[in-house]
Design a protein around this motif. Structure first.
Motif, PDB file in Angstrom:
ATOM      1  N   MET A   1       4.197 -28.559   0.241  1.00  7.42           N
ATOM      2  CA  MET A   1       3.827 -29.468   1.325  1.00  7.42           C
ATOM      3  C   MET A   1       3.548 -30.852   0.744  1.00  7.42           C
ATOM      4  O   MET A   1       2.612 -31.027  -0.001  1.00  7.42           O
ATOM      5  N   LEU A 109       9.824 -26.706  11.567  1.00  4.23           N
ATOM      6  CA  LEU A 109      10.410 -25.378  11.430  1.00  4.23           C
ATOM      7  C   LEU A 109       9.675 -24.409  12.340  1.00  4.23           C
ATOM      8  O   LEU A 109       8.459 -24.334  12.310  1.00  4.23           O
ATOM      9  N   PRO A 116      15.039 -24.906  13.324  1.00  6.44           N
ATOM     10  CA  PRO A 116      14.292 -26.139  13.537  1.00  6.44           C
ATOM     11  C   PRO A 116      13.946 -26.238  15.018  1.00  6.44           C
ATOM     12  O   PRO A 116      14.753 -25.865  15.868  1.00  6.44           O
ATOM     13  N   PHE A 180      14.870 -35.107   9.302  1.00  3.81           N
ATOM     14  CA  PHE A 180      14.479 -33.701   9.087  1.00  3.81           C
ATOM     15  C   PHE A 180      15.407 -33.053   8.063  1.00  3.81           C
ATOM     16  O   PHE A 180      14.951 -32.409   7.119  1.00  3.81           O
ATOM     17  N   GLU A 181      16.708 -33.268   8.228  1.00  3.81           N
ATOM     18  CA  GLU A 181      17.672 -32.590   7.376  1.00  3.81           C
ATOM     19  C   GLU A 181      17.853 -33.277   6.019  1.00  3.81           C
ATOM     20  O   GLU A 181      17.758 -32.647   4.978  1.00  3.81           O
ATOM     21  N   ASP A 184      14.706 -33.450   3.813  1.00  2.00           N
ATOM     22  CA  ASP A 184      14.081 -32.142   3.627  1.00  2.00           C
ATOM     23  C   ASP A 184      12.645 -32.112   4.149  1.00  2.00           C
ATOM     24  O   ASP A 184      11.699 -31.807   3.416  1.00  2.00           O
ATOM     25  N   ALA A 185      12.514 -32.452   5.438  1.00  2.00           N
ATOM     26  CA  ALA A 185      11.178 -32.503   6.032  1.00  2.00           C
ATOM     27  C   ALA A 185      10.753 -31.137   6.551  1.00  2.00           C
ATOM     28  O   ALA A 185      11.571 -30.333   6.993  1.00  2.00           O
ATOM     29  N   GLU A 186       9.437 -30.865   6.445  1.00  5.60           N
ATOM     30  CA  GLU A 186       8.855 -29.723   7.155  1.00  5.60           C
ATOM     31  C   GLU A 186       8.461 -30.162   8.552  1.00  5.60           C
ATOM     32  O   GLU A 186       8.425 -29.369   9.489  1.00  5.60           O
ATOM     33  N   LEU A 187       8.090 -31.431   8.657  1.00  6.24           N
ATOM     34  CA  LEU A 187       7.697 -31.989   9.952  1.00  6.24           C
ATOM     35  C   LEU A 187       8.030 -33.470   9.957  1.00  6.24           C
ATOM     36  O   LEU A 187       7.758 -34.184   9.000  1.00  6.24           O
ATOM     37  N   GLU A 189       7.234 -36.351  12.899  1.00  5.63           N
ATOM     38  CA  GLU A 189       6.592 -36.482  14.212  1.00  5.63           C
ATOM     39  C   GLU A 189       6.341 -37.952  14.523  1.00  5.63           C
ATOM     40  O   GLU A 189       5.846 -38.688  13.667  1.00  5.63           O
ATOM     41  N   LYS A 206       4.155 -39.129  11.343  1.00  4.05           N
ATOM     42  CA  LYS A 206       3.642 -38.082  10.478  1.00  4.05           C
ATOM     43  C   LYS A 206       4.842 -37.363   9.875  1.00  4.05           C
ATOM     44  O   LYS A 206       5.654 -36.775  10.593  1.00  4.05           O
ATOM     45  N   GLU A 210       9.266 -31.135   2.091  1.00  7.34           N
ATOM     46  CA  GLU A 210       9.171 -29.822   1.467  1.00  7.34           C
ATOM     47  C   GLU A 210       9.152 -29.945  -0.049  1.00  7.34           C
ATOM     48  O   GLU A 210      10.075 -30.476  -0.652  1.00  7.34           O
ATOM     49  N   ASP A 212       9.608 -27.681  -2.314  1.00  9.14           N
ATOM     50  CA  ASP A 212      10.679 -26.970  -2.999  1.00  9.14           C
ATOM     51  C   ASP A 212      12.002 -27.731  -2.992  1.00  9.14           C
ATOM     52  O   ASP A 212      12.912 -27.388  -3.733  1.00  9.14           O
ATOM     53  N   ALA A 213      12.113 -28.757  -2.143  1.00  8.05           N
ATOM     54  CA  ALA A 213      13.375 -29.505  -2.078  1.00  8.05           C
ATOM     55  C   ALA A 213      13.300 -30.800  -2.879  1.00  8.05           C
ATOM     56  O   ALA A 213      14.231 -31.597  -2.874  1.00  8.05           O
ATOM     57  N   ARG A 216      16.021 -32.558  -4.948  1.00  5.65           N
ATOM     58  CA  ARG A 216      17.054 -33.409  -4.351  1.00  5.65           C
ATOM     59  C   ARG A 216      16.577 -34.843  -4.178  1.00  5.65           C
ATOM     60  O   ARG A 216      17.310 -35.698  -3.704  1.00  5.65           O
TER      61      ARG A 216
ATOM     62  N   HIS B  99      11.307 -20.526  -4.675  1.00  6.95           N
ATOM     63  CA  HIS B  99      11.376 -21.977  -4.423  1.00  6.95           C
ATOM     64  C   HIS B  99      12.727 -22.449  -3.871  1.00  6.95           C
ATOM     65  O   HIS B  99      13.128 -23.586  -4.108  1.00  6.95           O
ATOM     66  N   PRO B 101      14.609 -24.080  -1.029  1.00  5.30           N
ATOM     67  CA  PRO B 101      14.161 -24.850   0.145  1.00  5.30           C
ATOM     68  C   PRO B 101      14.482 -24.113   1.450  1.00  5.30           C
ATOM     69  O   PRO B 101      15.549 -23.504   1.562  1.00  5.30           O
ATOM     70  N   PHE B 102      13.558 -24.173   2.409  1.00  2.00           N
ATOM     71  CA  PHE B 102      13.830 -23.441   3.651  1.00  2.00           C
ATOM     72  C   PHE B 102      15.010 -24.038   4.398  1.00  2.00           C
ATOM     73  O   PHE B 102      15.691 -23.349   5.160  1.00  2.00           O
ATOM     74  N   HIS B 103      15.275 -25.330   4.170  1.00  2.36           N
ATOM     75  CA  HIS B 103      16.456 -25.944   4.785  1.00  2.36           C
ATOM     76  C   HIS B 103      17.730 -25.225   4.309  1.00  2.36           C
ATOM     77  O   HIS B 103      18.635 -24.967   5.097  1.00  2.36           O
TER      78      HIS B 103
END
Lengths: 393, 294
Positions: A1, A109, A116, A180-181, A184-187, A189, A206, A210, A212-213, A216, B99, B101-103
């Protein structure tokens, strides 16, 4: 996060073509005065503390000011103050907008539909949870197609905007999906998205990216505002470490087992405080590092719960003994070791003077007794239960 | 006689020349799995643990006809590795990698669906049918052949649970680790549906944790149409809201995903929910007695 403060969120919106009011971040009153006197941000202007938690407006951390003096005083009043545990270090000066209507847009998500989820409401400016269901449009989007025209038309209909603003909305929705794509956003807003005259303007942002991304986005400067300093340090070292407020440290292997161990202590009347997941490692150096991390958190007692499957108990035990030599902790330790090479692991720990169990309930009760000062550090080392049949895999 | 994998399963290992890939290829072979091939681009023509290595999944499929793939490749390359497997016709992918990514996972999930390919994971220990095959990293020593199905979002906690069952004399039909991420390729409901149709599974142990609503959805399915006893355990009763407890998916977010909600939903559906992990074997014994199988 990876939570972003408002101004960094707005930078991303701007990059993707979403209209955002002019703004400037300052760190103290002097800097604010220079910006305001230069006319870069004209008065009247809005002064907004850059913090991660919501609800700052009601707490006086967003102020509308009419003169340079008022604005500078507002900045002075915010910098260094704490809001929900976070110190204000940056303040955003932004132009005042004459708001006609406030709208809400977000994409996040949805774990249930595994898609999404676009959420849109013609009544923004309030917390999304407080909106009645009929005021909130929820559109699950297909990950392989992204946001498509008919879905955008559904939002446009619900918002009933003047033509120029409706055109803005169409573009903003595309931008929202792109953010978002591509980021690599989780949110992402926008609340509120304001109707100013007959055009739309994003007055707040807001954005959560992510973790984990991040491979990139190598150029991205990370900040984990929601982490404590120790959590941040552990995160940087790749150790799963969470502070939850109690005074028993738990060191286990695997997130599920670590969580279950905290639960057992809690249900035995203890106050678990540190979650530290060793993961699947059988590298003594990693164990040492994890243990030094735990020492920094300074818990009252530490409970080590290991199930040796992929990890071998004797390797973990050797690592622990080595770590103890380096860290010399001032708190007592209790270990519970099961699985692969269990007997060898228990022997190694006992030789180093650590009470070791194979029964989880017994071990947990000993830990809680130590926490509450009802047992001595030496501790009973119960005879280990027989290892599961077989031995090594 | 089991779900998803059995003695006929032919396993491909993607990322076989890495540390994890090599170790767990050995582990899978020791379990009795037919590991027929491995893939590491640039390492074609070599061998790992007696298993031939290929440069691409297509070549491996043509030469060795795998029915499942076990993916160990690092997160930045996982998505493409999965696409490669699906394009080569593989219908079951077990993704061990953490790890991701969920995307990427969302795209994999729906791409797989278009081609009838199922994902177990990611960030999971894989699955195993004792006496049949293992695809993944669950330690061999914990299993015993039997009639209890196990499904879990966790790794080591599952090993403990299975070891506990084995020790108490309850063998397993198949044990499935769904993974600790927010988006799983296969859910509790998906797995329960398979166990429902499996005549060799008498009952199921399900191990959930905080975060998301997968356990609540499972409870709804169990209450309506499962028809076999279920014993449950939920990890994270002491976890505070807003904290990610090690697994990316284990977080109470805006009041959703609490242990309490999951325990209540499962109990309402007739699931016996253990308060402590070590209570599970006892509850399994009670459940089997009730249906006359113990």
């Amino acid at each position: 996060m990876v939570l972003l403060r408002e101004y960094r969120g707005k930078e991303i919106l701007r990059k993707f073509g979403v209209p955002v009011p002019p703004g400037k971040v300052v760190r103290d009153a002097k800097e604010a005065e220079a910006v305001l006197r230069s006319g870069e941000i004209p008065v009247p202007c809005v002064v907004k503390a850059q913090v991660l938690a919501g609800g700052r407006g009601k707490a006086g951390f967003v102020k509308l000011t009419n003169t340079v003096e008022e604005a500078v005083a507002a900045v002075h009043g915010m910098v260094g103050k704490e809001f929900k545990g976070e110190k204000v270090r940056e303040v955003l000066l932004t132009t005042k907008a004459d708001i006609g209507r406030e709208l809400y847009l977000s994409i996040t998500l949805d774990r249930s539909s595994r898609k999404p989820l676009l959420m849109a409401s013609p009544e923004g400016g309030v917390e999304i949870e407080s909106l009645p269901a009929e005021k909130l449009l929820r559109l699950p989007l297909h990950p392989l197609t992204g946001l498509v025209s008919y879905e955008k038309r559904a939002v446009t209909r619900a918002f009933a905007l003047p033509p120029a603003a409706a055109k803005d909305l169409d573009r903003i929705l595309d931008s929202l999906w792109a953010i978002f794509e591509k980021e690599d956003a989780e949110l992402v807003e926008i609340n509120p998205l304001a109707l100013v005259g007959d055009r739309l303007l994003a007055l707040d942002a807001k954005v959560i990216l992510e973790d984990d991304a991040m491979f990139r986005h190598a150029d991205f400067q990370k900040e984990h505002g929601e982490l404590s300093p120790l959590e941040q340090k552990a995160h940087d070292k790749g150790i799963a470490f969470v502070e939850i407020g109690g005074d028993i440290g738990v060191l286990a292997n695997g997130a599920g087992l670590t969580m279950a161990t905290l639960d057992v202590l809690y249900q035995e009347g203890g106050r678990p405080g540190i979650f530290l997941d060793l993961g699947g490692t059988d590298d003594p150096k990693k164990v040492v590092e994890a243990f030094l991390m735990m020492t920094e958190a300074n818990p009252k007692v530490v409970f080590i719960n290991i199930f040796g499957g992929v990890t071998r108990c004797d390797t973990v035990a050797s690592g622990l003994v080595e770590a103890l030599k380096q860290a010399k902790p001032g708190f007592p330790l209790v270990a519970r070791i099961r699985g692969n090479n269990e007997k060898e692991g228990i022997q190694i720990l006992r030789a180093a003077g650590i009470g070791s169990y194979s029964d989880l309930a017994e071990a947990a009760r000993h830990v809680v007794a130590l926490e509450q000062g009802r047992a001595s550090k030496g501790g009973a080392a119960s005879p280990p239960a027989p290892a599961i049949a077989g031995g090594a895999s | 006689m089991s779900i998803l994998v059995d003695a006929s399963t032919r396993v491909l290992v993607q990322g076989i020349t890495g540390h994890q890939g090599t170790n767990h290829t050995r582990g899978m072979k020791a379990f009795g799995s037919k590991v027929v091939g491995g893939v590491t681009p640039g390492k074609g023509g070599t061998e790992v643990e007696g298993v031939p290595v290929f440069d691409s999944v297509r070549e491996a499929v043509d030469a060795t006809h795998p029915t499942a793939t076990c993916i160990f490749v690092p997160a930045p390359y996982t998505r493409d590795a999965f696409y490669e497997a699906v394009d080569a016709g593989i219908k079951l992918a077990v993704i061990i990698t953490e790890h991701v990514p969920f995307h990427d996972m969302l795209k994999m999930l729906y791409y797989g669906r278009l081609h009838g390919a199922r994902i177990i994971g990611p960030n999971c220990p894989g699955l195993a049918t004792p006496g049949g095959a293992k695809v993944g990293i669950i330690p061999n020593v914990v299993f015993r052949e039997g009639r209890v199905g196990v499904v879990s979002r966790s790794g080591t906690l599952t090993y403990e649970m299975v070891a506990g069952l084995t020790e108490a004399g309850f063998g397993q039909s198949t044990c499935v680790g769904l993974g600790g991420d927010p988006v799983n390729g296969t859910t509790f409901v998906d797995t329960l549906e398979l166990f429902h149709d499996d005549p060799r599974t008498d009952m199921v142990v399900m191990v959930g944790e905080i975060g998301g609503v997968a356990e609540e959805e499972a409870a709804e399915y169990i209450g309506k149409s499962f028809g076999k006893p279920v014993v449950g355990y939920i990890a994270g009763r002491s976890a505070p809201p807003g904290k990610r407890m090690g697994h990316a998916g284990a977080i109470i977010d805006r009041g959703r995903g609490t242990a309490e909600s999951k325990v209540n939903a499962l109990q309402k559906a007739g699931v016996k929910v253990a308060k402590f992990p070590y209570e599970v074997p006892g509850l399994v014994r009670d459940s089997l007695k009730e249906i006359g199988k113990a």
